[in-house]
Design an enzyme around this catalytic site. Structure first.
Site, PDB file in Angstrom:
ATOM      1  N   GLU A 104      43.359  52.288  58.789  1.00  0.00           N
ATOM      2  CA  GLU A 104      43.718  51.317  57.755  1.00  0.00           C
ATOM      3  C   GLU A 104      42.587  51.041  56.762  1.00  0.00           C
ATOM      4  O   GLU A 104      42.549  49.982  56.131  1.00  0.00           O
ATOM      5  CB  GLU A 104      44.192  50.019  58.406  1.00  0.00           C
ATOM      6  CG  GLU A 104      45.517  50.181  59.129  1.00  0.00           C
ATOM      7  CD  GLU A 104      46.149  48.856  59.459  1.00  0.00           C
ATOM      8  OE1 GLU A 104      47.254  48.585  58.958  1.00  0.00           O
ATOM      9  OE2 GLU A 104      45.540  48.082  60.230  1.00  0.00           O
ATOM     10  N   HIS A 123      39.859  42.437  57.575  1.00  0.00           N
ATOM     11  CA  HIS A 123      41.240  42.551  58.066  1.00  0.00           C
ATOM     12  C   HIS A 123      41.259  42.152  59.534  1.00  0.00           C
ATOM     13  O   HIS A 123      40.468  42.651  60.335  1.00  0.00           O
ATOM     14  CB  HIS A 123      41.756  43.975  57.913  1.00  0.00           C
ATOM     15  CG  HIS A 123      43.065  44.223  58.599  1.00  0.00           C
ATOM     16  ND1 HIS A 123      44.164  43.407  58.428  1.00  0.00           N
ATOM     17  CD2 HIS A 123      43.453  45.188  59.487  1.00  0.00           C
ATOM     18  CE1 HIS A 123      45.158  43.851  59.166  1.00  0.00           C
ATOM     19  NE2 HIS A 123      44.761  44.935  59.823  1.00  0.00           N
ATOM     20  N   HIS A 125      43.924  40.631  63.002  1.00  0.00           N
ATOM     21  CA  HIS A 125      45.244  40.377  63.582  1.00  0.00           C
ATOM     22  C   HIS A 125      45.199  38.987  64.210  1.00  0.00           C
ATOM     23  O   HIS A 125      45.577  38.791  65.357  1.00  0.00           O
ATOM     24  CB  HIS A 125      45.589  41.433  64.631  1.00  0.00           C
ATOM     25  CG  HIS A 125      45.546  42.838  64.112  1.00  0.00           C
ATOM     26  ND1 HIS A 125      45.280  43.916  64.906  1.00  0.00           N
ATOM     27  CD2 HIS A 125      45.725  43.330  62.856  1.00  0.00           C
ATOM     28  CE1 HIS A 125      45.303  45.019  64.178  1.00  0.00           C
ATOM     29  NE2 HIS A 125      45.569  44.693  62.930  1.00  0.00           N
ATOM     30  N   HIS A 193      51.841  41.460  61.358  1.00  0.00           N
ATOM     31  CA  HIS A 193      50.657  42.315  61.473  1.00  0.00           C
ATOM     32  C   HIS A 193      49.368  41.511  61.524  1.00  0.00           C
ATOM     33  O   HIS A 193      48.600  41.620  62.462  1.00  0.00           O
ATOM     34  CB  HIS A 193      50.644  43.296  60.295  1.00  0.00           C
ATOM     35  CG  HIS A 193      49.572  44.336  60.367  1.00  0.00           C
ATOM     36  ND1 HIS A 193      49.703  45.572  59.793  1.00  0.00           N
ATOM     37  CD2 HIS A 193      48.332  44.328  60.924  1.00  0.00           C
ATOM     38  CE1 HIS A 193      48.613  46.290  60.003  1.00  0.00           C
ATOM     39  NE2 HIS A 193      47.768  45.544  60.685  1.00  0.00           N
TER      40      HIS A 193
END
Length: 265
Positions: A104, A123, A125, A193
């Site tokens: 990603e 990023h 989760h 996500h």
């Protein structure tokens, strides 16, 4: 015999690749302080449970704005300076040398491409955030440390453009869609996500990733009380965020000492 020889060759190639990844060394043309911030930010988010084995922290290369810096594919808590690699804004590794890269990475590449003001991308989760990515309840700024959320928190749904997928941002087209949803905001949620937080440097992006998770948990608690919740207004958020950015080193120093102490045990 041939099967054993093939197996032995595969093991040899794996060991050589792993040794190459381990011996790559830090990037010579990048400030050690910036590499340290990426490492520290990764470990801070792991220490506070915002990331686990998944998630990543990156920084734009201040010398070459068309490149960014991010660890090889590795759990954030394990990242060291030698793991950090250089990528172009299409997500291509400049010098991979056999090292595995994050699938990603296109999240980072396309946001840097779309947002010249962004110097760091995180990023996660984040467990606290996930419910807000899948419900009709918007995530809002509940307290002053999360003041940046008062600017608005868009939710990006991969299915709207790409149908049924594995939910991963695995190419530039998907990354570009996510960057469009982020627009000029500091945070975007990813349906089912996680989220992405951005900032003018690593410290701010990590701060925002952490307090996005904290705010989400607090908002869920406040909603559970069963009465109306008073959120920060956009004006309050802008004013509080200015103060938070001015004193960011206070919290960064504390967090850094905590992860250094944990690593020394």
């Amino acid at each position: 015999m041939l099967r054993r020889a093939a197996f032995a060759l595969a093991i040899l190639l794996f060991c050589q690749s792993n040794a190459l990844a381990q011996s790559a060394g830090p990037l010579p043309n990048v400030s050690p302080a910036l590499l340290e911030d990426i490492v520290t930010g990764s470990r801070i988010l792991a220490e506070f449970g915002v990331v686990d084995a998944f998630g990543h922290v990156s920084a734009r290369d201040p010398i070459n704005p068309n490149h960014f810096l991010m660890s090889r594919s590795l759990a954030p808590a394990l990242v060291i300076a030698d793991d950090i690699m250089e990528f172009d804004l299409d997500g291509n590794a400049v010098d991979a040398r056999g090292r595995p890269v994050f699938l990603e990475r296109f999240i980072h590449a396309e946001i840097y491409k779309a947002r010249p003001d962004v110097m760091s991308v995180v990023h996660t989760h984040s467990p606290g955030v996930i419910p807000f990515s899948v419900s009709k309840t918007p995530l809002r700024a509940l307290f002053h440390n999360a003041a940046f959320l008062a600017a608005g928190v868009p939710v990006w749904d991969i299915a709207r453009e790409f149908g049924s997928t594995d939910m991963l941002v695995r190419d530039n087209g998907i990354g570009k869609s996510l960057a469009r949803a982020l627009a000029d905001k500091p945070v975007v949620l990813m349906r089912g996500h996680g989220d992405v937080a951005v900032g003018p440097d690593v410290k701010v992006a990590v701060f925002r990733a952490y307090y996005t998770d904290v705010d989400a948990r607090l908002q869920a608690q406040a909603i559970g009380l069963g009465t109306d919740v008073t959120y920060l207004t956009a004006d309050e958020g802008a004013k509080a965020d200015t103060i938070n950015l001015a004193i960011i080193d206070r919290v960064w120093t504390l967090w850094k000492q905590k992860v250094q102490a944990a690593a020394a045990k």
